[in-house]
Scaffold this active site. Structure first.
Site, short mmCIF file in Angstrom:
data_model
loop_
_atom_site.label_atom_id
_atom_site.label_comp_id
_atom_site.label_asym_id
_atom_site.label_seq_id
_atom_site.Cartn_x
_atom_site.Cartn_y
_atom_site.Cartn_z
N TRP A 1 0.84 -1.19 0.00
CA TRP A 1 0.00 0.00 0.00
C TRP A 1 0.88 1.26 0.00
O TRP A 1 1.77 1.39 -0.80
CB TRP A 1 -1.01 -0.05 1.15
CG TRP A 1 -2.05 -1.13 0.99
CD1 TRP A 1 -2.25 -2.21 1.79
CD2 TRP A 1 -3.02 -1.26 -0.07
NE1 TRP A 1 -3.27 -3.00 1.32
CE2 TRP A 1 -3.77 -2.44 0.18
CE3 TRP A 1 -3.35 -0.51 -1.20
CZ2 TRP A 1 -4.80 -2.87 -0.65
CZ3 TRP A 1 -4.38 -0.94 -2.03
CH2 TRP A 1 -5.09 -2.10 -1.75
N SER A 2 0.70 2.16 0.93
CA SER A 2 1.36 3.46 0.82
C SER A 2 2.83 3.48 1.18
O SER A 2 3.49 4.50 1.02
CB SER A 2 0.62 4.51 1.65
OG SER A 2 -0.62 4.81 1.05
#
Length: 424
Positions: A141-142
């Site tokens: 993800w981030s």
């Protein structure tokens, strides 16, 4: 995906018992074919829970992806120090509710899929949730943002990218968007102001439009919005504040950064990560990046790697760019990130669970006494680097709640206790 902009914690009583959603017990996608209740499709990639316990390390089976090759050179073997596994598991600290908690309880409470702790380059602790394959890349993800941000910082140090240049100098397609007048540095620090909300608990949030454009879920046949990232980004309009005033976390800034880097280098995001970093790390496994329907990588969310390879990347950053017998990024690039950003601007985001932090070039800067920096992703992904103690912790998780507001109140005291243990 990105951390929720505004979020409250979910009481522990409302979360499933981590033991009840162990990957080995769920038996998702087992059988030929799997039964309906055990099948995970793109529509169930994120929900219902506990589907992410399977889908987070099988993302390329649901979404198109592009390989990030490790190359043909040998693996950099991570040395190990004996005698630390039980010490770390039993480490006690005071949790956010004032109750004592062990490090093992912390890992269980954050639904860890895999965690690895190193000091001065040696592995002290490595653990996987039962049923999680060690050699299968897990979505970051981030944390992806921080990899892309490091590459952008390196290009700035080389003079290939001017941080004061305008976004529209590189991507004229955004001339009528909210990024009009914003600089590359403001995109890197997420202080460019756009009319975009990123609240995952809100079905009316703009992040839903982003998710559909990226291909994170099936698009309804009558959906009127953009169906790929580079069609969606130009539709985002300007915010109310001048660029550079306030930090507000938005994944679309990193998608714009990815677009800029493609224009500057002539390479896809996956090729840039591969050529600049992955082939040099001595990685064990190929990584991969998830793609939107037109073949653009999710620059803000799409990198998938194994736990030990993530540790190699984090250790390279701790060593200021020198790793596996070679210089991978410049020390100046890492130091530029560690300097941190505007701490007053950071307060505008309302992230009270990260007191004293700032955001710089897609990294979270703690400004604590040890100078720790972090890369964070939803559902519990984390790189924590403490240069003073020589500590690196990398964590892959599939927490039921997206927001870092759920895990950071546990992580901060746990990591402080870990640093003190290793400091001694």
């Amino acid at each position: 995906m990105a951390t929720v902009l505004l979020s409250t914690q979910v009481p522990a009583a409302e979360l499933p018992d981590p033991e009840s959603v162990r990957t080995d017990r769920l038996q998702l996608m087992q059988g030929f074919p799997p039964s309906a209740e055990k099948q995970v499709t793109l529509a169930g990639f994120m929900r219902p829970y506990p589907n992410p316990r399977w889908s987070f390390h099988h993302a390329r089976e649901l979404i198109p992806s592009r390989r990030v090759a490790r190359g043909n050179d040998g693996v950099y073997e991570l040395p190990r120090a004996e005698g630390w596994e039980q010490k770390i598991a039993d480490l006690q600290f005071t949790g956010p509710d004032g109750e004592p908690m062990s490090f093992q309880q912390y890992l269980d409470a954050t639904y860890v899929d895999g965690v690895l702790v190193m000091q001065h380059g040696k592995v002290l602790f490595e653990q996987y949730q039962p049923g999680v394959p060690e050699d299968e890349p897990h979505i970051l993800w981030s944390v992806t943002k921080s990899v892309v941000g490091l590459l952008a910082t390196q290009l700035i140090e080389e003079g290939a990218l001017n941080p004061a240049s305008l976004v529209t100098d590189h991507v004229p397609e955004l001339a009528d968007s909210g990024w009009r007048g914003a600089t590359v540095q403001q995109v890197l620090d997420m202080t460019a102001d756009i009319d975009y909300s990123e609240v995952y608990a809100d079905r009316d949030s703009d992040v839903v439009k982003y998710s559909l454009a990226a291909g994170m879920a099936p698009v309804p046949h009558d959906y009127p919005g953009a169906r790929d990232l580079y069609s969606y980004l130009p539709t985002i309009s300007a915010g109310v504040d001048p660029h550079g005033k306030s930090f507000r976390y938005r994944t679309t800034h990193t998608e714009v950064l990815g677009w800029i880097l493609r224009r500057v280098t002539g390479l896809s995001t996956a090729a840039l990560v591969e050529q600049r970093i992955w082939r040099k790390l001595g990685a064990e496994q190929d990584a991969y990046m998830l793609l939107d329907p037109r073949g653009a990588e999710w620059a803000g969310a799409g990198l998938n790697v194994t736990l030990r390879d993530l540790a190699r990347f984090a250790e390279m950053v701790r060593l200021e760019g020198e790793f596996n017998g070679q210089r991978i990024v410049s020390a100046e690039a890492v130091r530029a990130i560690r300097e941190g950003g505007d701490r007053e601007a950071f307060k505008a985001a309302g992230r009270d669970y990260q007191p004293g932090y700032s955001y710089r070039n897609q990294w979270w800067i703690s400004h604590n006494a040890d100078g720790a920096i972090e890369a964070l992703g939803v559902h519990g992904q984390m790189i924590h680097i403490n240069p003073t103690v020589g500590l690196v912790m990398v964590r892959l998780s599939s927490h039921p709640v997206a927001s870092s507001a759920q895990t950071m109140p546990l992580s901060l005291p746990a990591l402080a206790a870990l640093a003190d243990l290793l400091r001694e």
